[in-house]
Structure formats: structure tokens, C-alpha cells
Write an enzyme that holds these catalytic residues in place. Structure first.
Site, mmCIF file in Angstrom:
data_model
loop_
_atom_site.group_PDB
_atom_site.id
_atom_site.type_symbol
_atom_site.label_atom_id
_atom_site.label_comp_id
_atom_site.label_asym_id
_atom_site.label_seq_id
_atom_site.Cartn_x
_atom_site.Cartn_y
_atom_site.Cartn_z
ATOM 1 N N LYS A 206 -11.787 8.227 -2.976
ATOM 2 C CA LYS A 206 -12.205 6.853 -2.686
ATOM 3 C C LYS A 206 -12.386 6.629 -1.185
ATOM 4 O O LYS A 206 -13.392 6.090 -0.737
ATOM 5 C CB LYS A 206 -11.186 5.864 -3.250
ATOM 6 C CG LYS A 206 -11.579 4.397 -3.045
ATOM 7 C CD LYS A 206 -10.516 3.435 -3.561
ATOM 8 C CE LYS A 206 -10.468 3.373 -5.062
ATOM 9 N NZ LYS A 206 -9.578 2.293 -5.558
ATOM 10 N N GLU A 212 -5.626 16.701 0.677
ATOM 11 C CA GLU A 212 -5.861 17.886 -0.152
ATOM 12 C C GLU A 212 -7.335 18.021 -0.518
ATOM 13 O O GLU A 212 -7.918 19.112 -0.441
ATOM 14 C CB GLU A 212 -5.012 17.817 -1.430
ATOM 15 C CG GLU A 212 -3.519 17.728 -1.203
ATOM 16 C CD GLU A 212 -2.997 16.304 -1.181
ATOM 17 O OE1 GLU A 212 -1.817 16.118 -1.498
ATOM 18 O OE2 GLU A 212 -3.766 15.375 -0.843
ATOM 19 N N GLY A 267 -6.732 4.777 -9.362
ATOM 20 C CA GLY A 267 -7.096 6.180 -9.510
ATOM 21 C C GLY A 267 -6.844 6.736 -10.895
ATOM 22 O O GLY A 267 -7.689 7.423 -11.475
ATOM 23 N N ARG A 268 -5.677 6.430 -11.472
ATOM 24 C CA ARG A 268 -5.337 6.996 -12.776
ATOM 25 C C ARG A 268 -6.041 6.280 -13.920
ATOM 26 O O ARG A 268 -5.865 6.648 -15.076
ATOM 27 C CB ARG A 268 -3.823 6.997 -12.961
ATOM 28 C CG ARG A 268 -3.160 5.646 -12.817
ATOM 29 C CD ARG A 268 -1.632 5.781 -12.712
ATOM 30 N NE ARG A 268 -0.965 4.528 -12.410
ATOM 31 C CZ ARG A 268 -0.807 4.024 -11.201
ATOM 32 N NH1 ARG A 268 -1.309 4.667 -10.159
ATOM 33 N NH2 ARG A 268 -0.161 2.890 -11.002
ATOM 34 N N GLU A 353 3.399 7.378 -13.134
ATOM 35 C CA GLU A 353 2.973 6.794 -11.860
ATOM 36 C C GLU A 353 2.875 5.282 -11.975
ATOM 37 O O GLU A 353 3.037 4.565 -10.987
ATOM 38 C CB GLU A 353 1.628 7.388 -11.426
ATOM 39 C CG GLU A 353 1.322 7.148 -9.956
ATOM 40 C CD GLU A 353 0.157 7.988 -9.447
ATOM 41 O OE1 GLU A 353 0.416 8.996 -8.758
ATOM 42 O OE2 GLU A 353 -1.000 7.646 -9.750
ATOM 43 N N HIS A 384 7.210 26.288 -31.544
ATOM 44 C CA HIS A 384 7.875 27.557 -31.250
ATOM 45 C C HIS A 384 8.428 27.584 -29.831
ATOM 46 O O HIS A 384 8.728 28.659 -29.305
ATOM 47 C CB HIS A 384 6.896 28.709 -31.473
ATOM 48 C CG HIS A 384 6.483 28.857 -32.905
ATOM 49 N ND1 HIS A 384 7.125 29.691 -33.785
ATOM 50 C CD2 HIS A 384 5.506 28.236 -33.618
ATOM 51 C CE1 HIS A 384 6.559 29.596 -34.986
ATOM 52 N NE2 HIS A 384 5.568 28.726 -34.902
ATOM 53 N N LYS A 512 3.685 11.860 1.722
ATOM 54 C CA LYS A 512 2.425 12.098 2.433
ATOM 55 C C LYS A 512 2.611 11.958 3.945
ATOM 56 O O LYS A 512 2.114 12.764 4.733
ATOM 57 C CB LYS A 512 1.353 11.105 1.962
ATOM 58 C CG LYS A 512 0.789 11.365 0.576
ATOM 59 C CD LYS A 512 -0.289 10.326 0.281
ATOM 60 C CE LYS A 512 -0.897 10.505 -1.094
ATOM 61 N NZ LYS A 512 -1.932 9.481 -1.377
#
Length: 548
Positions: A206, A212, A267-268, A353, A384, A512
């Protein structure tokens, strides 16, 4: 304003939980032949059976009263009306506007956002058509074969999950890849065998400053220019999903190839926006629209259905019932569909979040549990691996089972066997098996009574382990859209009842900031800031190792 745990509705639920302790679900089924009829619901192509839960009609009544205590219907209306319910950032929360297929006006600050949403969708449609048809050419005049999405968090998890989930709708036109981790291995392993002349990069950030993402994008640009040699060629191989035109242009991307979204898109919750560009490229714009339509169908159900017959509300209340009154600390999501293998990770971000908060909207510490740990794996792999803990462990772990009646890949008895496990696991978790039943089963099979008595405690299952079962006819773009919207609204409802803001994420900021300080120290090769003793020693060891 009093906290929710101080209300009469909450206290009534506490008393009711005491009344239900020791009640067996199998007895609830035996006592009420109509239990299943009353505890199932269909909406937007999904069918929910919530009868295998530790609850009665009275439980649902009390949970509904809890929702009414916080005026949930008003909160739902406020979200859909574009009010700034993200209070700490003074923003509206309008991912629902991104899939508003009715085109009903939705106002933010007195302006209808739908014309801008539709314009951006039209731009995505046109761009996807050019790339998928082969009309979009790279610097050597060839069509695009590989798309690499560079993003992190919501700019990665959502599109990646959907592209995987809708694998049956991906043709051979394009291969879509995702790079998120700043570990250089992720980027290098992704681009190792790609042809720069036929690769398109989507840089999704954005602000176009995400550390990153921008480091990965810069390294991808270097890799590309080593083959293209001409910076002007970047315009044909890099596009941006961002709101920062200045930074996009400085990177070398033509701002005509910049796709935008708005500050009222978290964002999510952003896969429905231009962040979903890799989805549209992978499955085609028509199927991307169907994804939006499925989510819209669930939005309309959530917006209009009464609380007692509202699928997201019911799932939220049931989850809250276990988290706050039964001490459940985790919630497991178990998709019985290999295409949905990334769904638990996606919901993990969406839930944890959003509702991993320790203060109310008013900044008051909460004295009750919020935001369970969300996890899961697809069946039958999970059976399993960790189902042992769910069946016979000491913790209550509520579970959502998700499956389809028909598979896109019918192969012999594979799908019937898959779904036989789905149904058997929910039944076993509900019914359990007493020591007496285990003893009888072993002796009927010919085991000596002495040995059977010794093994009976080990082969007994307590049962009473709660599950929700979600079924769809088939996993399609529309049913996936409805499923994702269902969980989005479930998260929102729980946040409203807990009195927290589900739409900020300040908890990620401190790490951050500290990482920025430490990165400068690692670049300089010496420590200049104050750190705790452990961090100081670790940094010194790292720097010494790098120097040698």
C-alpha cells in the site's frame, strides 16, 4: 461503559455453563429427535450443522441476548454504512464495498465509494485480458508465462490461498508464484528457473515502503535488469498495487500500471481489491467476479438475517461460548479438501491479527480471553498428526470441519473415503467411547477379559468434543467467496462482543521499529544502540561470525 463480563447476559451464561458441566452431547441427541433440524442453517451456498456442540436451545437464547447487549445489529449496520468503526485509525472498514455487487451506494465522508471501486475493477479486467490473451508483450516481444507476486501479510496470504484453493480453475496460460519472506532463499528459489523475458512481477504494498516487500522487489529488479539491460523494460515487466504513485514511479514502474485501493481496506481483508490481481490473472476475471459474488451473497445474509438465524453470528457466538466460558484457548480449522490446504494459515492471520488484543476500544485492559490461537491442516493428513490430542488430550479444542459433496477430481473411491473420515471424526469427537464400551468391544473381538480391562482406559474417548460441520456442493469461486466472508464476519462479531477493535494491528509495529535500528547496526558491523543482555550477546555473536 461496563465491560461485557459485567453484564447480566454474561453472568447468565456463566451460570448456564455450570448447569451443562457433566452433560453428554450424545444424551442431548437422544433426548431431542429434532435437535439437528433446529441446529442447521444454509446460506450463500454453504450448509452449517452446529448440532454437535455443547449447547441447548437455552444456550443459543442466552448467547443471542449477549449479542443484543452490545447492540450487534447496530454495529453491523455501522460497518456497512461506512462509519469509521476502526477507532484508533479513524477509518471505515469497507471490504464489503469491494464486492458490493448490488452497487448500492456506500458512503465514506459523504462520498459514494462505489464508482471508484468499479473503475478499479474495470482496470483489473482490462489488464487481465491483455496478459491472459498474450497481447501484453515483454521486452523481447514475447507473451507473459509467469507472474510473481511480491508482497507480505495480507498482500500475500489471501491471494496465495485463493489461487491454491481455486486450482481447478487455473488454466495453462499463466503460472502464478508468490514471494513474501525476506529470506533471500524464497525469492531465489522462485525465480531460479524463470525466463526474465516472459515474467511479470506484481509489487503489492500500500505504501510502497514495506521493508520486506521492497527489498524483495529491488532484488527482483536487479535479476531482471541483468537480462534486460534497459531500465525502460521495467515498465513491461513490473506493475504495482499501491497508493503511493511517487514511490512507484521512482522504482521505475509506469504509474499507468499502478492499481490502487483505499485506506478503508485492511491488509488482511484486501484480496477482494486490486491485491487480488494475481487471483484474476490465475483464474480469469470472470471467475474473480464469481468470487466477489459469493462473498456478496454472504454479506447480504449477514446484513439482513436475524441474529438467531445468522450464520456468521452463530459461529461467532459458539466460538465465544468455548473461549470465554469453557476455557478453550485454541480453535482448529480442518478442511477436507486439498485445495483448501492454505485456508487455516489464512484464517490464522485474519483472526489472530484482528482479535489478538488486550485492551478495549476505550483502552481499558480486558479481564477475559480474546482471540484464540487458530490453526489446522487438511484432512486426512491431520488425522495422522494431531487428532490424538483433540480426541484424548486434556484440552477442549473446538473444531470446524469443512468439506464438499463433490470433488473436482473424482478418482475411484478417493472422495467417498475422504468424506467418510470427515463424518466419522465429527461423530467420534461427539460420541466418544466409555471404558465399558471399549472393554465390551475388545472382549467381543476375542481379547481376554484381563487384558481388555487393562487396555480399556487407554481405548476410551471422553467425547463431548465440539465441532461445526460446513458443507458445500463443490468448491467454486462463489462458495469460496462465501466461506471467506463467513469467517471475516465471524471475527468481526466476536470483536464487537469483546469490545475490541478488530481492524488495527499495532502489535506488529514495535518489532518493525527495533528491526530498523538493528539492521543499521548489522550494516555498520558494530553495535550503537542499547539492548538487553541477551540481544546484545546474540548480536555480537552474529557480527563476529559474519566478520570471520
Amino acid at each position: 461503559m461496563s465491560l461485557i463480563h459485567q453484564t447480566l447476559a454474561w453472568q447468565a451464561l456463566e451460570q448456564h455453563q455450570q448447569d451443562l458441566r457433566g452433560v453428554a452431547m450424545r444424551d442431548l441427541f437422544a433426548a431431542d429427535p429434532h435437535r439437528v433440524e433446529r441446529m442447521q442453517l444454509s446460506a450463500a451456498g454453504l450448509h452449517l450443522d452446529f448440532s454437535k456442540n455443547l449447547l441447548t436451545a437455552r444456550t443459543l437464547e442466552l448467547l443471542s441476548e449477549l449479542a443484543e447487549t452490545v447492540d450487534l445489529k447496530t454495529w453491523i449496520a455501522r460497518m456497512f454504512n461506512g462509519e469509521p468503526i476502526n477507532l484508533t485509525e479513524q477509518r471505515a472498514v469497507l471490504h464489503v464495498a469491494l464486492r458490493n455487487r448490488s452497487n448500492r451506494p456506500i458512503q465514506v465522508g459523504g462520498r459514494d465509494v462505489m464508482p471508484a471501486v468499479n473503475r478499479e475493477l474495470d482496470r483489473i479486467d482490462a489488464f487481465v485480458g491483455l496478459v491472459r490473451s498474450g497481447e501484453w508483450k515483454g521486452f523481447l516481444g514475447q507473451s507473459i508465462r509467469d507472474v510473481v507476486n511480491i508482497g507480505i501479510g495480507g498482500s500475500n496470504l489471501g491471494p496465495k490461498m485463493v489461487c491454491t484453493a481455486l486450482g481447478a480453475y487455473r488454466g495453462n496460460e499463466l503460472r502464478v508464484h508468490f514471494v513474501s519472506n525476506v529470506d533471500g532463499t524464497h525469492l531465489l528459489e522462485t525465480i531460479r528457473d524463470l525466463d526474465p523475458a516472459r515474467t511479470l512481477f506484481i509489487v503489492a504494498s500500500k505504501t510502497f515502503t514495506t521493508q520486506e516487500t521492497m527489498l524483495n522487489a529491488s532484488s527482483a529488479r536487479e535479476w531482471f535488469l541483468a537480462a534486460a539491460h534497459d531500465p525502460a523494460a521495467i515498465a513491461k515487466h513490473f506493475v504495482a498495487v499501491s497508493t503511493n504513485a511517487e514511490q512507484v514511479a521512482a522504482f521505475g514502474i509506469d504509474t499507468r500500471n499502478m492499481f490502487g485501493f483505499w485506506d478503508w481496506v485492511g491488509g488482511r481483508y484486501s484480496l477482494w481489491s486490486a491485491i487480488g490481481l494475481p487471483i484474476a490473472l490465475a483464474i480469469g476475471y470472470e471467475h474473480f467476479e464469481q468470487l466477489l459474488e459469493g462473498a456478496f451473497a454472504m454479506d447480504e445474509h449477514f446484513r439482513t438475517a436475524p441474529l438467531t438465524a445468522n450464520m456468521p453470528v452463530l459461529l461467532a457466538l459458539i466460538g465465544l461460548w468455548y473461549a470465554n466460558f469453557w476455557g478453550a484457548r485454541t480453535h482448529v480449522v480442518l478442511p477436507y479438501d486439498q485445495y483448501l490446504r492454505l485456508l487455516p494459515a489464512y484464517l490464522q492471520q485474519g483472526d489472530m491479527e484482528s482479535n489478538g488484543k488486550q485492551v478495549t476500544r476505550d483502552g481499558v485492559p480486558v479481564p477475559y480471553s480474546t482471540g484464540p490461537v487458530v490453526w489446522g491442516e487438511p484432512g486426512t493428513d491431520g488425522q495422522h498428526a494431531f487428532y490424538q490430542l483433540i480426541h484424548q488430550g486434556t484440552q477442549m479444542i473446538p473444531a470446524d470441519f469443512i468439506g464438499a459433496i463433490r470433488s473436482h477430481n473424482e478418482l475411484g473411491e478417493h472422495h467417498p473415503m475422504l468424506m467418510a473420515n470427515f463424518f466419522a471424526q465429527t461423530e467420534a469427537l461427539m460420541r466418544g467411547r466409555s471404558s465399558e464400551e471399549a472393554f465390551e468391544a475388545m472382549t467381543r473381538a476375542g481379547m481376554a477379559p484381563e487384558r481388555a480391562r487393562l487396555l480399556a482406559p487407554h481405548r476410551a474417548f471422553p467425547g463431548n468434543r465440539p465441532t461445526n460441520s460446513l458443507l458445500m456442493e463443490r468448491l467454486t469461486p462463489a462458495t469460496l467467496g462465501a466461506l471467506l466472508a463467513l469467517y471475516e464476519h465471524r471475527i468481526f462479531v466476536q470483536g464487537v462482543i469483546w469490545g475490541i477493535n478488530s481492524f488495527d494491528q499495532w502489535g506488529v509495529e514495535l518489532g518493525k521499529q527495533l528491526a530498523g535500528v538493528i539492521l543499521e547496526e548489522l550494516r555498520d558491523g558494530r553495535l550503537s544502540a542499547e539492548h538487553d543482555g541477551s540481544t546484545q550477546a546474540l548480536l555480537q555473536r552474529f557480527l563476529a561470525g559474519r566478520a570471520s
